[in-house]
Design a protein around this motif. Structure first.
Motif, PDB file in Angstrom:
ATOM      1  N   ARG A  70      11.315  41.664  21.916  1.00  0.00           N
ATOM      2  CA  ARG A  70      11.204  40.307  21.407  1.00  0.00           C
ATOM      3  C   ARG A  70      12.363  39.500  21.966  1.00  0.00           C
ATOM      4  O   ARG A  70      13.432  40.032  22.223  1.00  0.00           O
ATOM      5  CB  ARG A  70      11.322  40.288  19.882  1.00  0.00           C
ATOM      6  N   LYS A  71      12.152  38.233  22.132  1.00  0.00           N
ATOM      7  CA  LYS A  71      13.245  37.380  22.559  1.00  0.00           C
ATOM      8  C   LYS A  71      14.270  37.318  21.428  1.00  0.00           C
ATOM      9  O   LYS A  71      13.935  37.446  20.266  1.00  0.00           O
ATOM     10  CB  LYS A  71      12.740  35.970  22.861  1.00  0.00           C
ATOM     11  N   SER A  72      15.485  37.093  21.795  1.00  0.00           N
ATOM     12  CA  SER A  72      16.547  36.973  20.814  1.00  0.00           C
ATOM     13  C   SER A  72      16.330  35.721  19.969  1.00  0.00           C
ATOM     14  O   SER A  72      16.069  34.635  20.498  1.00  0.00           O
ATOM     15  CB  SER A  72      17.895  36.880  21.531  1.00  0.00           C
ATOM     16  N   VAL A  73      16.436  35.858  18.665  1.00  0.00           N
ATOM     17  CA  VAL A  73      16.306  34.701  17.771  1.00  0.00           C
ATOM     18  C   VAL A  73      17.398  33.694  18.089  1.00  0.00           C
ATOM     19  O   VAL A  73      17.168  32.488  18.082  1.00  0.00           O
ATOM     20  CB  VAL A  73      16.371  35.134  16.289  1.00  0.00           C
ATOM     21  N   GLU A  74      18.589  34.191  18.391  1.00  0.00           N
ATOM     22  CA  GLU A  74      19.696  33.289  18.728  1.00  0.00           C
ATOM     23  C   GLU A  74      19.375  32.465  19.976  1.00  0.00           C
ATOM     24  O   GLU A  74      19.602  31.263  20.006  1.00  0.00           O
ATOM     25  CB  GLU A  74      20.992  34.067  18.933  1.00  0.00           C
ATOM     26  N   THR A  75      18.844  33.114  20.999  1.00  0.00           N
ATOM     27  CA  THR A  75      18.490  32.410  22.230  1.00  0.00           C
ATOM     28  C   THR A  75      17.404  31.372  21.967  1.00  0.00           C
ATOM     29  O   THR A  75      17.507  30.225  22.411  1.00  0.00           O
ATOM     30  CB  THR A  75      17.998  33.406  23.307  1.00  0.00           C
ATOM     31  N   ASP A  76      16.381  31.762  21.227  1.00  0.00           N
ATOM     32  CA  ASP A  76      15.291  30.835  20.914  1.00  0.00           C
ATOM     33  C   ASP A  76      15.778  29.672  20.050  1.00  0.00           C
ATOM     34  O   ASP A  76      15.371  28.528  20.253  1.00  0.00           O
ATOM     35  CB  ASP A  76      14.150  31.559  20.209  1.00  0.00           C
ATOM     36  N   TYR A 100      12.817  34.533  11.657  1.00  0.00           N
ATOM     37  CA  TYR A 100      12.471  35.933  11.874  1.00  0.00           C
ATOM     38  C   TYR A 100      12.163  36.199  13.344  1.00  0.00           C
ATOM     39  O   TYR A 100      12.089  37.338  13.777  1.00  0.00           O
ATOM     40  CB  TYR A 100      11.252  36.343  11.040  1.00  0.00           C
ATOM     41  N   GLY A 101      11.940  35.167  14.112  1.00  0.00           N
ATOM     42  CA  GLY A 101      11.587  35.324  15.520  1.00  0.00           C
ATOM     43  C   GLY A 101      10.080  35.347  15.686  1.00  0.00           C
ATOM     44  O   GLY A 101       9.326  35.370  14.719  1.00  0.00           O
ATOM     45  N   GLN A 102       9.651  35.328  16.930  1.00  0.00           N
ATOM     46  CA  GLN A 102       8.223  35.314  17.213  1.00  0.00           C
ATOM     47  C   GLN A 102       7.703  36.737  17.337  1.00  0.00           C
ATOM     48  O   GLN A 102       8.372  37.616  17.861  1.00  0.00           O
ATOM     49  CB  GLN A 102       7.966  34.563  18.509  1.00  0.00           C
TER      50      GLN A 102
END
Length: 117
Positions: free
Chosen positions: A74-80, A52-54
């Protein structure tokens, strides 16, 4: 072998077979990614990743309510997730269910790590 497990929810009772398989391969699992993992580490100490991401920090959420200034995204979930996977250096990504596979398709293709699903 270094396995990164991606599944919708490691705590679901309906996933008994997945629990057994993960227990069998516990020494090979280097990380687990799922939606709302509920813990920072899986039972063998492997780090978890929330698909879900941070959440944004409280102060950043308050700042976003102010009409001036640039919104903090929010930062991209894909990037994280890509950073998470690169840090763990898995030799195999095991994905349970098509949903997470489609959700992460773009980043997984770029990682060039063998995938089993």
């Amino acid at each position: 072998m270094r396995i990164l497990v991606v599944n919708p929810n490691w705590n679901a009772y309906s996933e008994v077979w997945l629990h057994r398989m993960m227990e069998y391969f516990k020494d090979e699992i280097v990380g687990v990614a799922c939606f709302s993992p509920g813990a920072k580490f899986w039972n063998n100490g492997a780090p978890s990743f929330d698909l879900y991401g941070q959440e944004l920090h409280l102060l950043k959420r308050i700042y976003n309510k102010i009409p001036i200034g640039k919104k903090i995204e929010r930062k991209s979930v894909e990037t994280d997730f890509k950073k998470f996977a690169e840090k763990l250096k898995p030799t195999l990504i095991f994905i349970n269910f098509t949903g997470p596979a489609i959700f992460l398709k773009n980043v997984i293709e770029k990682l060039e790590i063998p995938v089993v699903h």
